[in-house]
Design a protein around this motif. Structure first.
Motif, PDB file in Angstrom:
ATOM      1  N   ARG A 183      -9.482   2.984   9.604  1.00 11.51           N
ATOM      2  CA  ARG A 183      -8.746   3.555  10.724  1.00 11.51           C
ATOM      3  C   ARG A 183      -8.667   5.063  10.525  1.00 11.51           C
ATOM      4  O   ARG A 183      -8.615   5.543   9.394  1.00 11.51           O
ATOM      5  CB  ARG A 183      -7.336   2.958  10.785  1.00 11.51           C
ATOM      6  CG  ARG A 183      -7.309   1.464  11.026  1.00 11.51           C
ATOM      7  CD  ARG A 183      -5.895   0.938  11.030  1.00 11.51           C
ATOM      8  NE  ARG A 183      -5.220   1.275   9.787  1.00 11.51           N
ATOM      9  CZ  ARG A 183      -3.915   1.488   9.670  1.00 11.51           C
ATOM     10  NH1 ARG A 183      -3.135   1.388  10.711  1.00 11.51           N
ATOM     11  NH2 ARG A 183      -3.383   1.782   8.515  1.00 11.51           N
ATOM     12  N   CYS A 188      -4.662   2.562  -2.480  1.00  9.68           N
ATOM     13  CA  CYS A 188      -5.251   2.225  -1.185  1.00  9.68           C
ATOM     14  C   CYS A 188      -6.265   3.259  -0.736  1.00  9.68           C
ATOM     15  O   CYS A 188      -5.969   4.438  -0.621  1.00  9.68           O
ATOM     16  CB  CYS A 188      -4.164   2.067  -0.137  1.00  9.68           C
ATOM     17  SG  CYS A 188      -4.815   1.537   1.439  1.00  9.68           S
ATOM     18  N   GLY A 189      -7.453   2.778  -0.486  1.00 13.72           N
ATOM     19  CA  GLY A 189      -8.504   3.642   0.037  1.00 13.72           C
ATOM     20  C   GLY A 189      -8.564   3.561   1.550  1.00 13.72           C
ATOM     21  O   GLY A 189      -9.322   4.287   2.188  1.00 13.72           O
ATOM     22  N   GLY A 190      -7.776   2.672   2.128  1.00 13.93           N
ATOM     23  CA  GLY A 190      -7.730   2.587   3.583  1.00 13.93           C
ATOM     24  C   GLY A 190      -7.843   1.169   4.093  1.00 13.93           C
ATOM     25  O   GLY A 190      -8.297   0.271   3.394  1.00 13.93           O
ATOM     26  N   THR A 191      -7.400   0.992   5.328  1.00 20.64           N
ATOM     27  CA  THR A 191      -7.523  -0.315   5.980  1.00 20.64           C
ATOM     28  C   THR A 191      -8.304  -0.155   7.282  1.00 20.64           C
ATOM     29  O   THR A 191      -8.445   0.948   7.799  1.00 20.64           O
ATOM     30  CB  THR A 191      -6.135  -0.916   6.295  1.00 20.64           C
ATOM     31  OG1 THR A 191      -5.305   0.112   6.821  1.00 20.64           O
ATOM     32  CG2 THR A 191      -5.503  -1.508   5.063  1.00 20.64           C
ATOM     33  N   CYS A 203      -5.187  10.030   5.104  1.00 21.79           N
ATOM     34  CA  CYS A 203      -3.932   9.666   4.421  1.00 21.79           C
ATOM     35  C   CYS A 203      -3.818  10.409   3.085  1.00 21.79           C
ATOM     36  O   CYS A 203      -4.789  10.560   2.363  1.00 21.79           O
ATOM     37  CB  CYS A 203      -3.906   8.160   4.194  1.00 21.79           C
ATOM     38  SG  CYS A 203      -2.523   7.567   3.205  1.00 21.79           S
ATOM     39  N   LYS A 221       0.873  -1.172   0.000  1.00 23.20           N
ATOM     40  CA  LYS A 221       0.000   0.000   0.000  1.00 23.20           C
ATOM     41  C   LYS A 221       0.915   1.228   0.000  1.00 23.20           C
ATOM     42  O   LYS A 221       2.095   1.107   0.299  1.00 23.20           O
ATOM     43  CB  LYS A 221      -0.849   0.007   1.280  1.00 23.20           C
ATOM     44  CG  LYS A 221      -1.607  -1.288   1.525  1.00 23.20           C
ATOM     45  CD  LYS A 221      -2.366  -1.274   2.854  1.00 23.20           C
ATOM     46  CE  LYS A 221      -1.494  -1.280   4.102  1.00 23.20           C
ATOM     47  NZ  LYS A 221      -0.601  -2.437   4.255  1.00 23.20           N
ATOM     48  N   PRO A 222       0.373   2.403  -0.279  1.00 24.89           N
ATOM     49  CA  PRO A 222       1.252   3.581  -0.273  1.00 24.89           C
ATOM     50  C   PRO A 222       2.071   3.712   1.009  1.00 24.89           C
ATOM     51  O   PRO A 222       3.251   4.066   0.954  1.00 24.89           O
ATOM     52  CB  PRO A 222       0.263   4.740  -0.429  1.00 24.89           C
ATOM     53  CG  PRO A 222      -0.846   4.149  -1.244  1.00 24.89           C
ATOM     54  CD  PRO A 222      -0.977   2.730  -0.772  1.00 24.89           C
ATOM     55  N   CYS A 223       1.496   3.377   2.159  1.00 25.46           N
ATOM     56  CA  CYS A 223       2.291   3.524   3.386  1.00 25.46           C
ATOM     57  C   CYS A 223       3.393   2.476   3.481  1.00 25.46           C
ATOM     58  O   CYS A 223       4.449   2.742   4.067  1.00 25.46           O
ATOM     59  CB  CYS A 223       1.407   3.532   4.632  1.00 25.46           C
ATOM     60  SG  CYS A 223       0.387   2.071   4.839  1.00 25.46           S
ATOM     61  N   ASN A 236      -6.318   7.274  10.722  1.00 24.98           N
ATOM     62  CA  ASN A 236      -5.222   7.821   9.919  1.00 24.98           C
ATOM     63  C   ASN A 236      -5.445   7.584   8.426  1.00 24.98           C
ATOM     64  O   ASN A 236      -5.023   8.371   7.600  1.00 24.98           O
ATOM     65  CB  ASN A 236      -3.888   7.211  10.352  1.00 24.98           C
ATOM     66  CG  ASN A 236      -3.849   5.729  10.096  1.00 24.98           C
ATOM     67  OD1 ASN A 236      -4.602   4.978  10.708  1.00 24.98           O
ATOM     68  ND2 ASN A 236      -3.016   5.287   9.190  1.00 24.98           N
ATOM     69  N   CYS A 237      -6.118   6.476   8.085  1.00 28.99           N
ATOM     70  CA  CYS A 237      -6.378   6.196   6.667  1.00 28.99           C
ATOM     71  C   CYS A 237      -7.346   7.215   6.079  1.00 28.99           C
ATOM     72  O   CYS A 237      -7.276   7.534   4.899  1.00 28.99           O
ATOM     73  CB  CYS A 237      -6.961   4.803   6.501  1.00 28.99           C
ATOM     74  SG  CYS A 237      -5.777   3.504   6.845  1.00 28.99           S
ATOM     75  N   GLY A 247       2.378   8.809   8.758  1.00 31.06           N
ATOM     76  CA  GLY A 247       0.997   8.690   9.212  1.00 31.06           C
ATOM     77  C   GLY A 247       0.364   7.335   8.926  1.00 31.06           C
ATOM     78  O   GLY A 247      -0.832   7.243   8.668  1.00 31.06           O
ATOM     79  N   CYS A 248       1.179   6.278   9.023  1.00 26.33           N
ATOM     80  CA  CYS A 248       0.670   4.955   8.648  1.00 26.33           C
ATOM     81  C   CYS A 248      -0.250   4.349   9.703  1.00 26.33           C
ATOM     82  O   CYS A 248      -0.931   3.360   9.436  1.00 26.33           O
ATOM     83  CB  CYS A 248       1.840   4.014   8.409  1.00 26.33           C
ATOM     84  SG  CYS A 248       2.745   3.678   9.931  1.00 26.33           S
ATOM     85  N   VAL A 270      -1.678   9.861   0.366  1.00 26.26           N
ATOM     86  CA  VAL A 270      -1.242   9.204  -0.868  1.00 26.26           C
ATOM     87  C   VAL A 270      -2.123   7.997  -1.141  1.00 26.26           C
ATOM     88  O   VAL A 270      -2.186   7.063  -0.346  1.00 26.26           O
ATOM     89  CB  VAL A 270       0.240   8.774  -0.794  1.00 26.26           C
ATOM     90  CG1 VAL A 270       0.653   8.097  -2.089  1.00 26.26           C
ATOM     91  CG2 VAL A 270       1.132   9.968  -0.521  1.00 26.26           C
ATOM     92  N   LYS A 271      -2.813   8.014  -2.238  1.00 19.63           N
ATOM     93  CA  LYS A 271      -3.758   6.944  -2.574  1.00 19.63           C
ATOM     94  C   LYS A 271      -3.223   6.052  -3.690  1.00 19.63           C
ATOM     95  O   LYS A 271      -3.523   4.878  -3.755  1.00 19.63           O
ATOM     96  CB  LYS A 271      -5.100   7.553  -2.994  1.00 19.63           C
ATOM     97  CG  LYS A 271      -5.747   8.420  -1.935  1.00 19.63           C
ATOM     98  CD  LYS A 271      -6.457   7.566  -0.931  1.00 19.63           C
ATOM     99  CE  LYS A 271      -6.210   8.032   0.484  1.00 19.63           C
ATOM    100  NZ  LYS A 271      -6.555   7.015   1.473  1.00 19.63           N
TER     101      LYS A 271
HETATM  102  S1  SF4 Z   1      -2.196   4.848   5.841  1.00 23.63           S
HETATM  103 FE1  SF4 Z   1      -4.089   3.720   5.443  1.00 23.63          FE
HETATM  104  S2  SF4 Z   1      -4.959   4.688   3.611  1.00 23.63           S
HETATM  105 FE2  SF4 Z   1      -2.832   5.306   3.731  1.00 23.63          FE
HETATM  106  S3  SF4 Z   1      -1.786   3.835   2.483  1.00 23.63           S
HETATM  107 FE3  SF4 Z   1      -1.688   3.072   4.574  1.00 23.63          FE
HETATM  108  S4  SF4 Z   1      -3.408   1.698   4.809  1.00 23.63           S
HETATM  109 FE4  SF4 Z   1      -3.777   2.912   2.956  1.00 23.63          FE
END
Ligand code: SF4
Ligand SMILES: Cc1cc2nc3c(=O)[nH]c(=O)nc-3n(C[C@H](O)[C@H](O)[C@H](O)COP(=O)(O)OP(=O)(O)OC[C@H]3O[C@@H](n4cnc5c(N)ncnc54)[C@H](O)[C@@H]3O)c2cc1C
Ligand code: SF4
Ligand code: SF4
Lengths: 383, 142
Positions: A180, A121-124, A186, A93-95, A182-183, A335-336, A188-189
């Motif tokens: 979450r 990534c739209g988020g986890t 976030c 994922k971007p992070c 932070n996602c 910011g992961c 960077v997608k």
């Molecule tokens: S911080 Fe969340 S939204 Fe951003 S890349 Fe990581 S998992 Fe995806």
């Protein structure tokens, strides 16, 4: 032969891999091909345990890689530290990708021998929160869930007896569930600092759901993809204008939504109250060190400055450990969310770090983990 | 000064070649100096780890001064430049923490600038007296 900058639609040629993959299995096939052809010695994949748990493993078994397809939205692990000291290929994922880049800047990873297949990534989601959400919002037993996906802003769960229930992510998040925190903000997608940037945005028409949009970001990405095409693991064709436009559009909509969340999460704390706020938040800290241990951008290792001062015996108003980390991460925190995830006493470590890091990074026009040309900031000249 | 007037504790990091010389000159020139000052001599302002500064606060300093040679005059070429880079991060951190910005100050002072050194310390002392004890001061330290 593909070229750097190409935007393609592709999928795994093996029907089994294609159907198991999140959207066509291209990522899995590319990783497996890198191993098959000896481009790398190992591949990092997530080994699935159940819907809410998977462990990262490093494998040199092509079959194990081929069996690993699928996106796990309730597994917020960060893979960056698995890349250290090895010649591997990994999804990210971007992070994850940004973590690897920051590690590389601090000589923790040799990027020359590390291949990264980035995932949009739209988020986890936090696994514990996800289980609770299933009970409360979906009225479903978490153990009955057989699969999950995100479609058109809705989070859909499928149970073992084939029933599906969809709730919009906005509604879930307003109720305190969903991604979450932070996602949500976030920045960077699309992981443009990876070697390939893959995702399902822009995959339309008859291939929707069974192919991946893949952008070739650099020479290594080209090598990865050419290799996978050569061994016959992957097929690609150019993405058309409409696909490219849709991907762009969704990306900007997501980034805009992220900015809105940022405003909601980071409400200002008045000058006179901030120190008390931070002291109170950190007062619960039991000095377990987990937040540092998981941080994907930290490369100090065990003998680090912050942990040197890691003592419950001191009578400081605020622990030196956190003071050092607040400073050290002001240039590199991505910011992961890992630190908040692991904190046993629920200190919102990530959002505290972001309060310090975000303005410092913005001021220097510096986005950590996005390229190699800007060295670690705290250690170099500003001008 | 009355007996019961509170005196702030001020920790000043001084580089061996310039600002420590400045402090010395201030002493030799008999400029009146508050008793609030504790000088820590380092070989170069580039040696000042932000951790030293933070630690001073946590141990009870009411203000911390980072001082060194004027930019361009560093005995070790560019140590003070590095100090400044770190200082800017520290400064932002102190603000975000909610600690009054007056409690952390940077000043470049040469060995001949005794008066500048004395005035600087006097100014900071007056500012910090207004603010009162640092909220980061541990219990039992005055
Ligand atoms: S911080 Fe969340 S939204 Fe951003 S890349 Fe990581 S998992 Fe995806
Ligand atoms: C958490 C998450 C959110 C995503 N959100 C979006 C999105 O909003 N928009 C979009 O276009 N695409 C998104 N993707 C990417 C998309 O789901 C597909 O992964 C991508 O299109 C590639 O499909 P594929 O079939 O080729 O991948 P697959 O062949 O299924 O390979 C997926 C790879 O991802 C790895 N993986 C699975 N879960 C995780 C995880 N949590 N962390 C790290 N690695 C993992 C697996 O080990 C595997 O190697 C997301 C992916 C993940 C993991
Ligand atoms: S400080 Fe927390 S949010 Fe920032 S990079 Fe480290 S683990 Fe991630
Ligand atoms: S994870 Fe939480 S409790 Fe552990 S050291 Fe970090 S802030 Fe403290």
């Amino acid at each position: 032969m593909v070229r750097v900058g190409d935007k393609l639609i592709g999928y795994a040629t093996d029907p089994d891999v294609r159907s198991r993959g999140a959207s066509g299995g291209l990522v899995t096939a590319v990783l497996a091909a890198a191993l098959e052809k000896g481009l790398v010695e190992g591949v990092v994949v997530l080994k699935r345990i159940d819907e809410y748990e998977a462990i990262p493993v490093i494998t040199d078994d092509v079959q194990e890689v081929l069996a690993s397809g699928g996106s796990m939205h309730a597994v917020p692990v960060n893979l960056a530290k698995y890349a250290a000291g090895r010649k591997i290929a990994m999804p990210g994922k971007p992070c994850d990708v940004r973590g690897v880049i920051e590690q590389a800047k601090r000589n923790g990873v040799d990027l020359e021998s590390t291949y990264i297949v980035g995932l949009n990534c739209g988020g986890t989601m936090h696994p514990v929160v996800t289980r609770e959400m299933l009970v409360r919002m979906y009225e479903t037993d978490p153990e009955d869930v057989a699969g999950e996906e995100i479609e058109k802003g809705k989070l859909i769960f499928r149970t073992k007896d084939g029933e599906e229930k969809a709730i919009s992510i906005d509604e879930l998040e307003d109720a305190g569930y969903g991604r979450r925190e932070n996602c949500r903000y976030c920045t960077v997608k699309i992981p443009t600092s990876a070697d390939l940037a893959c995702g399902n945005w822009g995959v339309i028409g008859e291939v929707a759901g069974s192919a991946t949009f893949c952008e070739v970001m650099n020479e290594k990405g080209k090598r990865l993809l050419d290799n996978a095409i050569d061994v016959g693991f992957v097929e690609v064709r150019p993405a058309d204008g409409k696909a490219i436009a849709i991907r762009e559009k969704v990306n900007s909509a997501m980034l805009k939504l992220g900015d809105e969340w940022k405003e909601r999460v980071f409400t200002g704390i008045p000058d006179q109250e901030r120190l008390t706020y931070y002291m109170e938040q950190f007062a619960d800290c039991i000095h377990c060190g987990a937040c540092k241990e998981v941080c994907p951008v930290c490369t100090c290792g065990e003998d680090s400055k912050c942990t040197m001062f890691h003592s419950l015996a001191d009578n400081y108003r605020m622990s030196m450990y956190h003071m050092v980390r607040l400073l050290h991460l002001s240039d590199s925190c991505i910011g992961c969310g890992q630190c908040s995830d692991v904190c046993p006493v629920d200190i919102p470590v990530t959002s505290i770090f972001r309060r310090f890091a975000d303005p410092a990074q913005k001021k220097r026009n510096y986005e950590p983990g996005m390229d190699l040309t800007r060295p670690p900031f705290l250690e170099v000249m500003l001008k | 000064m009355t007996d019961n007037e509170w005196e702030p504790k001020i920790v000043a990091f001084c580089c061996n070649w310039c600002s420590y010389g400045g402090a010395d000159t201030a002493g030799m020139g008999r400029f009146q100096q508050p008793s609030s000052l504790r000088i820590i001599r380092v070989m170069c302002s580039g040696r000042i780890d932000p951790m030293h500064v933070l630690n001073a606060f946590l141990e009870g300093a009411d203000a911390v001064l980072v001082t060194g040679c004027h930019i361009g005059d560093c005995h070790y070429v560019n140590g003070n430049y590095k100090a400044e880079v770190r200082y800017r991060f520290l400064e932002e951190m102190v603000r975000e923490l909610g600690l009054e910005p007056e409690r952390l100050q940077l000043n470049w002072i040469s060995a001949s600038e005794g008066e500048k050194f004395a005035n600087f310390v006097r100014d900071v002392t007056a500012q910090v007296k207004q603010l009162g004890p640092s909220p980061l001061k541990p219990e039992g330290v005055n």
